[in-house]
Write an enzyme that holds these catalytic residues in place. Structure first.
Site, PDB file in Angstrom:
ATOM      1  N   CYS A 123       3.074 -16.595  -3.971  1.00  0.00           N
ATOM      2  CA  CYS A 123       1.928 -16.261  -3.122  1.00  0.00           C
ATOM      3  C   CYS A 123       0.607 -16.756  -3.708  1.00  0.00           C
ATOM      4  O   CYS A 123      -0.435 -16.655  -3.056  1.00  0.00           O
ATOM      5  CB  CYS A 123       1.871 -14.766  -2.878  1.00  0.00           C
ATOM      6  SG  CYS A 123       3.399 -14.107  -2.213  1.00  0.00           S
ATOM      7  N   HIS A 257      -5.004 -13.061  -0.941  1.00  0.00           N
ATOM      8  CA  HIS A 257      -3.658 -13.200  -0.395  1.00  0.00           C
ATOM      9  C   HIS A 257      -3.344 -11.943   0.410  1.00  0.00           C
ATOM     10  O   HIS A 257      -3.613 -10.822  -0.037  1.00  0.00           O
ATOM     11  CB  HIS A 257      -2.658 -13.378  -1.541  1.00  0.00           C
ATOM     12  CG  HIS A 257      -1.250 -13.123  -1.131  1.00  0.00           C
ATOM     13  ND1 HIS A 257      -0.693 -13.712  -0.018  1.00  0.00           N
ATOM     14  CD2 HIS A 257      -0.280 -12.319  -1.661  1.00  0.00           C
ATOM     15  CE1 HIS A 257       0.546 -13.285   0.121  1.00  0.00           C
ATOM     16  NE2 HIS A 257       0.822 -12.447  -0.856  1.00  0.00           N
ATOM     17  N   ASN A 288       2.871 -10.734   5.681  1.00  0.00           N
ATOM     18  CA  ASN A 288       2.610 -11.432   4.424  1.00  0.00           C
ATOM     19  C   ASN A 288       3.311 -12.795   4.484  1.00  0.00           C
ATOM     20  O   ASN A 288       4.535 -12.859   4.512  1.00  0.00           O
ATOM     21  CB  ASN A 288       3.162 -10.557   3.283  1.00  0.00           C
ATOM     22  CG  ASN A 288       3.076 -11.208   1.911  1.00  0.00           C
ATOM     23  OD1 ASN A 288       3.033 -12.425   1.785  1.00  0.00           O
ATOM     24  ND2 ASN A 288       3.082 -10.393   0.879  1.00  0.00           N
TER      25      ASN A 288
HETATM   26  C1  LIG Z   1       6.698  -2.052  -0.164  1.00  0.00           C
HETATM   27  C2  LIG Z   1       5.650  -0.950  -0.165  1.00  0.00           C
HETATM   28  C3  LIG Z   1       4.869  -0.943   1.133  1.00  0.00           C
HETATM   29  C4  LIG Z   1       6.396   0.384  -0.284  1.00  0.00           C
HETATM   30  O1  LIG Z   1       5.420   1.429  -0.296  1.00  0.00           O
HETATM   31  P1  LIG Z   1       5.474   2.530  -1.406  1.00  0.00           P
HETATM   32  O2  LIG Z   1       4.414   3.498  -1.088  1.00  0.00           O
HETATM   33  O3  LIG Z   1       5.452   1.868  -2.747  1.00  0.00           O
HETATM   34  O4  LIG Z   1       6.891   3.147  -1.116  1.00  0.00           O
HETATM   35  P2  LIG Z   1       7.990   3.644  -2.150  1.00  0.00           P
HETATM   36  O5  LIG Z   1       8.914   2.521  -2.453  1.00  0.00           O
HETATM   37  O6  LIG Z   1       7.360   4.352  -3.299  1.00  0.00           O
HETATM   38  O7  LIG Z   1       8.721   4.679  -1.256  1.00  0.00           O
HETATM   39  C5  LIG Z   1       8.043   5.847  -0.772  1.00  0.00           C
HETATM   40  C6  LIG Z   1       8.919   6.525   0.235  1.00  0.00           C
HETATM   41  O8  LIG Z   1       8.991   5.747   1.423  1.00  0.00           O
HETATM   42  C7  LIG Z   1      10.348   5.469   1.733  1.00  0.00           C
HETATM   43  N1  LIG Z   1      10.410   4.131   2.296  1.00  0.00           N
HETATM   44  C8  LIG Z   1      10.530   2.931   1.666  1.00  0.00           C
HETATM   45  N2  LIG Z   1      10.529   1.934   2.542  1.00  0.00           N
HETATM   46  C9  LIG Z   1      10.402   2.493   3.749  1.00  0.00           C
HETATM   47  C10 LIG Z   1      10.317   1.979   5.054  1.00  0.00           C
HETATM   48  N3  LIG Z   1      10.366   0.660   5.309  1.00  0.00           N
HETATM   49  N4  LIG Z   1      10.152   2.848   6.069  1.00  0.00           N
HETATM   50  C11 LIG Z   1      10.097   4.158   5.866  1.00  0.00           C
HETATM   51  N5  LIG Z   1      10.175   4.725   4.654  1.00  0.00           N
HETATM   52  C12 LIG Z   1      10.324   3.895   3.608  1.00  0.00           C
HETATM   53  C13 LIG Z   1      11.088   5.574   0.437  1.00  0.00           C
HETATM   54  O9  LIG Z   1      12.447   5.864   0.643  1.00  0.00           O
HETATM   55  C14 LIG Z   1      10.363   6.702  -0.242  1.00  0.00           C
HETATM   56  O10 LIG Z   1      10.798   7.928   0.282  1.00  0.00           O
HETATM   57  P3  LIG Z   1      10.905   9.240  -0.647  1.00  0.00           P
HETATM   58  O11 LIG Z   1       9.485   9.528  -1.095  1.00  0.00           O
HETATM   59  O12 LIG Z   1      11.444  10.274   0.279  1.00  0.00           O
HETATM   60  O13 LIG Z   1      11.808   8.875  -1.782  1.00  0.00           O
HETATM   61  C15 LIG Z   1       4.699  -1.070  -1.339  1.00  0.00           C
HETATM   62  O14 LIG Z   1       5.354  -0.817  -2.553  1.00  0.00           O
HETATM   63  C16 LIG Z   1       4.070  -2.418  -1.420  1.00  0.00           C
HETATM   64  O15 LIG Z   1       3.406  -2.850  -0.508  1.00  0.00           O
HETATM   65  N6  LIG Z   1       4.204  -3.108  -2.556  1.00  0.00           N
HETATM   66  C17 LIG Z   1       3.626  -4.394  -2.753  1.00  0.00           C
HETATM   67  C18 LIG Z   1       4.405  -5.367  -1.996  1.00  0.00           C
HETATM   68  C19 LIG Z   1       3.768  -6.690  -1.969  1.00  0.00           C
HETATM   69  O16 LIG Z   1       2.598  -6.806  -1.734  1.00  0.00           O
HETATM   70  N7  LIG Z   1       4.580  -7.690  -2.181  1.00  0.00           N
HETATM   71  C20 LIG Z   1       4.189  -9.004  -2.060  1.00  0.00           C
HETATM   72  C21 LIG Z   1       3.340  -9.397  -3.193  1.00  0.00           C
HETATM   73  S1  LIG Z   1       3.006 -11.055  -3.007  1.00  0.00           S
END
Ligand SMILES: CC(C)(COP(=O)(O)OP(=O)(O)OC[C@H]1O[C@@H](n2cnc3c(N)ncnc32)[C@H](O)[C@@H]1OP(=O)(O)O)[C@@H](O)C(=O)NCCC(=O)NCCS
Length: 332
Positions: A123, A257, A288
């Site tokens: 990215c 980004h 993204n």
């Molecule tokens: C992917 C992302 C949105 C997940 O959000 P988060 O707040 O970190 O979520 P978590 O993985 O901690 O999970 C939190 C809860 O949501 C749930 N969850 C995860 N994905 C889910 C989805 N798609 N829909 C609903 N619930 C979801 C999990 O099971 C967890 O539930 P729990 O609290 O009951 O265990 C976030 O981590 C993110 O954006 N990370 C950066 C990604 C990124 O930018 N990548 C590209 C970089 S170039």
């Protein structure tokens, strides 16, 4: 007698002369993907800011989308394809490893004989490309360089993986970099952290995939990426401002980004950007798109009138590697 080699010499300064983008025709709203990953429109909107994404159809290949975006950037810049000395393609989703896709794209565009190669910087690929391009323009190895970020992430994102299926989108964004009277691209701040190479990766190599019958999907440790990006990237962006000698108050736009709207918000807060600085939020309708996200966002901001030619923008790309690059640029 010792031969004397002439020093390299090019333009004093470089700038972005034009941008162009291509967005696939098919719009996929959250409602279309939530059932398969047991999610909800609300969860996706609040955790990522994404409302819909574009997904490429069979005809909208990496090569074809890159040519569309590149052609638009050339037209914007008023540069003909034969003036391009190098074509740089940033992509992680061209599924053929050899040859690179850049020579074919250069030829399709009419940039015959241009140097052409692919950049694998995830990215951060667009910002890496802009830095390489300005170096080429300034050392004379190319008068004009076409930088294209292009992705079909729908080919490598697992539709059943809750952490990635909603995040990624497809598209292409391009920029022409060429000579300039004034500096239009500031000093880059870039780097990498290979100790975190597993946070966004394709964990199954092609040979193992063949043996195991497993498709080598992209896998992401969302939380680790989120923490790294929100905490460390604002510092990198601040350093790019400092090295360019530009204060946050002098910025017109911030075009990071488009990884996640919450990461953007965290950086805006840490950088203490004043109210008048326009923030790129293309992710809401585009998802993204990795290396394509910054030029796509810049193009949209020009189209909507949020930024104008001559404005000053801070760019930052970051992602798989982990790698990052930031620079201050003048909007074409
Ligand atoms: C992917 C992302 C949105 C997940 O959000 P988060 O707040 O970190 O979520 P978590 O993985 O901690 O999970 C939190 C809860 O949501 C749930 N969850 C995860 N994905 C889910 C989805 N798609 N829909 C609903 N619930 C979801 C999990 O099971 C967890 O539930 P729990 O609290 O009951 O265990 C976030 O981590 C993110 O954006 N990370 C950066 C990604 C990124 O930018 N990548 C590209 C970089 S170039």
């Amino acid at each position: 007698m010792t031969a004397v080699i002439r020093p390299v010499r090019g333009a004093d300064n470089a700038k972005i002369l034009g941008v162009g983008g291509y967005r696939p025709a098919r719009v996929v709203p959250n409602s279309e993907i939530v059932d398969r990953i047991d999610s909800s429109d609300e969860w996706i909107r609040t955790r990522s800011g994404i409302v819909s994404r574009r997904v490429a159809g069979p005809e909208e290949t990496v090569r074809w989308m890159a040519v569309q975006a590149g052609g638009k950037a050339l037209a914007y810049a008023g540069i003909s394809p034969d003036q391009i000395g190098c074509v740089l393609i940033s992509t992680v989703s061209h599924l053929i490893q050899t040859p690179a896709i850049a020579p074919a794209i250069a030829t399709d565009l009419g940039s015959h004989d241009a140097a052409a190669f692919d950049i694998g910087a995830g990215c951060a690929g667009f910002c890496y490309g802009v830095e390489l391009a300005q170096g080429m323009v300034r050392n004379g190895s190319a008068e004009y360089v076409l930088v294209i970020g292009v992705e079909r992430l729908s080919d490598i994102a697992n539709p059943d993986d809750r952490t990635t299926a909603f995040l990624f989108g497809d598209g292409a964004g391009a920029a022409v970099v060429g000579p300039s009277d004034e500096p239009g691209i500031g000093p880059v701040v870039w780097g990498s952290d290979g100790s975190q190479d597993k946070t966004i990766e394709q964990p199954v190599a092609w040979d193992a995939a063949m043996e195991e019958g497993a498709y080598p999907y992209l896998v992401m440790q969302g939380n680790a990426v989120f923490r790294w990006a929100s905490y460390s990237m604002a510092k990198v962006a601040q350093e790019a401002l400092d090295r360019a000698g530009v204060a946050a108050a002098d910025l017109d736009a911030f075009i990071p980004h488009q990884a996640n709207m919450r990461i953007t918000d965290a950086m805006v807060k840490a950088l203490k950007l004043p109210e008048h600085v326009v923030i790129a939020r293309d992710i809401a309708e585009q998802g993204n798109t990795s290396a394509a996200s910054i030029p796509l966002a810049m193009e949209r901001m020009l189209q909507t009138g949020e930024v104008r030619s001559g404005d000053t923008a801070l760019l930052i790309g970051f992602g798989a590697g982990l790698v990052y690059a930031a620079q201050v640029v003048t909007i074409p």
